[in-house]
Design a protein around this motif. Sequence first.
Motif, mmCIF file in Angstrom:
data_model
loop_
_atom_site.group_PDB
_atom_site.id
_atom_site.type_symbol
_atom_site.label_atom_id
_atom_site.label_comp_id
_atom_site.label_asym_id
_atom_site.label_seq_id
_atom_site.Cartn_x
_atom_site.Cartn_y
_atom_site.Cartn_z
ATOM 1 N N ASN A 263 -28.108 19.300 46.072
ATOM 2 C CA ASN A 263 -27.180 20.426 46.118
ATOM 3 C C ASN A 263 -25.778 19.842 45.930
ATOM 4 O O ASN A 263 -25.004 19.716 46.867
ATOM 5 C CB ASN A 263 -27.312 21.165 47.444
ATOM 6 C CG ASN A 263 -26.439 22.395 47.550
ATOM 7 O OD1 ASN A 263 -26.164 22.861 48.632
ATOM 8 N ND2 ASN A 263 -25.983 22.933 46.436
ATOM 9 N N GLU A 264 -25.488 19.448 44.678
ATOM 10 C CA GLU A 264 -24.232 18.782 44.343
ATOM 11 C C GLU A 264 -23.773 19.209 42.952
ATOM 12 O O GLU A 264 -24.571 19.625 42.128
ATOM 13 C CB GLU A 264 -24.410 17.261 44.300
ATOM 14 C CG GLU A 264 -24.745 16.594 45.599
ATOM 15 C CD GLU A 264 -24.886 15.086 45.409
ATOM 16 O OE1 GLU A 264 -23.845 14.423 45.207
ATOM 17 O OE2 GLU A 264 -26.026 14.600 45.436
ATOM 18 N N ASP A 265 -22.508 19.007 42.712
ATOM 19 C CA ASP A 265 -21.919 19.207 41.391
ATOM 20 C C ASP A 265 -22.243 17.976 40.552
ATOM 21 O O ASP A 265 -21.813 16.866 40.872
ATOM 22 C CB ASP A 265 -20.407 19.380 41.540
ATOM 23 C CG ASP A 265 -19.681 19.565 40.221
ATOM 24 O OD1 ASP A 265 -20.321 19.468 39.153
ATOM 25 O OD2 ASP A 265 -18.463 19.786 40.269
ATOM 26 N N VAL A 266 -23.001 18.153 39.488
ATOM 27 C CA VAL A 266 -23.416 17.021 38.664
ATOM 28 C C VAL A 266 -22.216 16.280 38.078
ATOM 29 O O VAL A 266 -22.252 15.066 37.908
ATOM 30 C CB VAL A 266 -24.417 17.448 37.567
ATOM 31 C CG1 VAL A 266 -23.744 18.287 36.503
ATOM 32 C CG2 VAL A 266 -25.103 16.244 36.958
ATOM 33 N N ALA A 267 -21.129 16.992 37.792
ATOM 34 C CA ALA A 267 -19.946 16.349 37.208
ATOM 35 C C ALA A 267 -19.351 15.313 38.158
ATOM 36 O O ALA A 267 -18.765 14.327 37.713
ATOM 37 C CB ALA A 267 -18.900 17.394 36.826
ATOM 38 N N ARG A 268 -19.499 15.515 39.457
ATOM 39 C CA ARG A 268 -19.013 14.524 40.434
ATOM 40 C C ARG A 268 -20.101 13.528 40.812
ATOM 41 O O ARG A 268 -19.853 12.338 40.912
ATOM 42 C CB ARG A 268 -18.504 15.236 41.696
ATOM 43 C CG ARG A 268 -17.167 15.878 41.480
ATOM 44 C CD ARG A 268 -16.553 16.327 42.797
ATOM 45 N NE ARG A 268 -16.024 17.659 42.573
ATOM 46 C CZ ARG A 268 -16.131 18.668 43.390
ATOM 47 N NH1 ARG A 268 -16.717 18.530 44.537
ATOM 48 N NH2 ARG A 268 -15.636 19.829 43.078
ATOM 49 N N ALA A 269 -21.306 14.029 41.024
ATOM 50 C CA ALA A 269 -22.403 13.175 41.483
ATOM 51 C C ALA A 269 -22.780 12.110 40.453
ATOM 52 O O ALA A 269 -23.173 11.003 40.829
ATOM 53 C CB ALA A 269 -23.617 14.028 41.824
ATOM 54 N N ILE A 270 -22.637 12.421 39.187
ATOM 55 C CA ILE A 270 -23.033 11.479 38.141
ATOM 56 C C ILE A 270 -22.218 10.189 38.196
ATOM 57 O O ILE A 270 -22.679 9.129 37.790
ATOM 58 C CB ILE A 270 -22.963 12.135 36.742
ATOM 59 C CG1 ILE A 270 -23.770 11.312 35.736
ATOM 60 C CG2 ILE A 270 -21.515 12.322 36.294
ATOM 61 C CD1 ILE A 270 -23.986 12.024 34.419
ATOM 62 N N LEU A 271 -21.021 10.268 38.743
ATOM 63 C CA LEU A 271 -20.155 9.089 38.824
ATOM 64 C C LEU A 271 -20.764 7.987 39.689
ATOM 65 O O LEU A 271 -20.462 6.812 39.502
ATOM 66 C CB LEU A 271 -18.775 9.479 39.358
ATOM 67 C CG LEU A 271 -18.017 10.512 38.517
ATOM 68 C CD1 LEU A 271 -16.744 10.950 39.234
ATOM 69 C CD2 LEU A 271 -17.714 9.971 37.136
ATOM 70 N N ALA A 272 -21.641 8.360 40.619
ATOM 71 C CA ALA A 272 -22.263 7.385 41.519
ATOM 72 C C ALA A 272 -23.624 6.900 41.018
ATOM 73 O O ALA A 272 -24.242 6.039 41.647
ATOM 74 C CB ALA A 272 -22.419 7.997 42.912
ATOM 75 N N ILE A 273 -24.096 7.415 39.898
ATOM 76 C CA ILE A 273 -25.394 7.009 39.354
ATOM 77 C C ILE A 273 -25.221 5.727 38.552
ATOM 78 O O ILE A 273 -24.275 5.584 37.775
ATOM 79 C CB ILE A 273 -26.000 8.134 38.492
ATOM 80 C CG1 ILE A 273 -26.282 9.356 39.379
ATOM 81 C CG2 ILE A 273 -27.270 7.660 37.804
ATOM 82 C CD1 ILE A 273 -26.774 10.570 38.605
#
Length: 173
Positions: A52-62
């Motif tokens: 349950n996250e915004d992919v635009a922000r979460a992707i930065l940690a992948i």
Amino acid sequence: MIVPCRRATIPPTAARVSRVVCFEVDAEVIEAVGHSPASRPLFEDPKIELRNEDVARAILAIADASFDRVFHDPPRLAMAGELYSLALYRELFRVMKPGARLFHYTGAPGEKAGKRVVAGVMRRLQDAGFEGVGHRAEAQGVAAVRPRRAHEWGRARPPARGRPRRGRTRPGR
């Protein structure tokens, strides 16, 4: 594989699928999806990670080169323009393994506006470094491949020689 939670009916039980990561920013959408029997695997299959996250922000940690498939199904452009941005496409490029495939669902927007949306998606994917970018009308989206050859991730390649893109001029003219 990264998919939006509404599309997690892609069978993660297939032998080749080791992990599916789904992003949905709206908790109410997740709740609604939970009421559909067809979406039961989304909540029960251990291969599926629902965020349950915004992919635009979460992707930065992948981590770099984490996925061999990405299915990107954002809301309409008017509702979530950042999910159609060159910055996000560069991040998708970064988290994809060489040779990985992307499908960007665009739906079937109005005839004139739809052509502009699809053309913009295709141009930005190419600018992010993707190859084999093409409209797949029958699937209502755009397919692309992260090239196998090495070049700096997420950096736009120079435009191809020939006709300049609309709104741009060639140097010296």
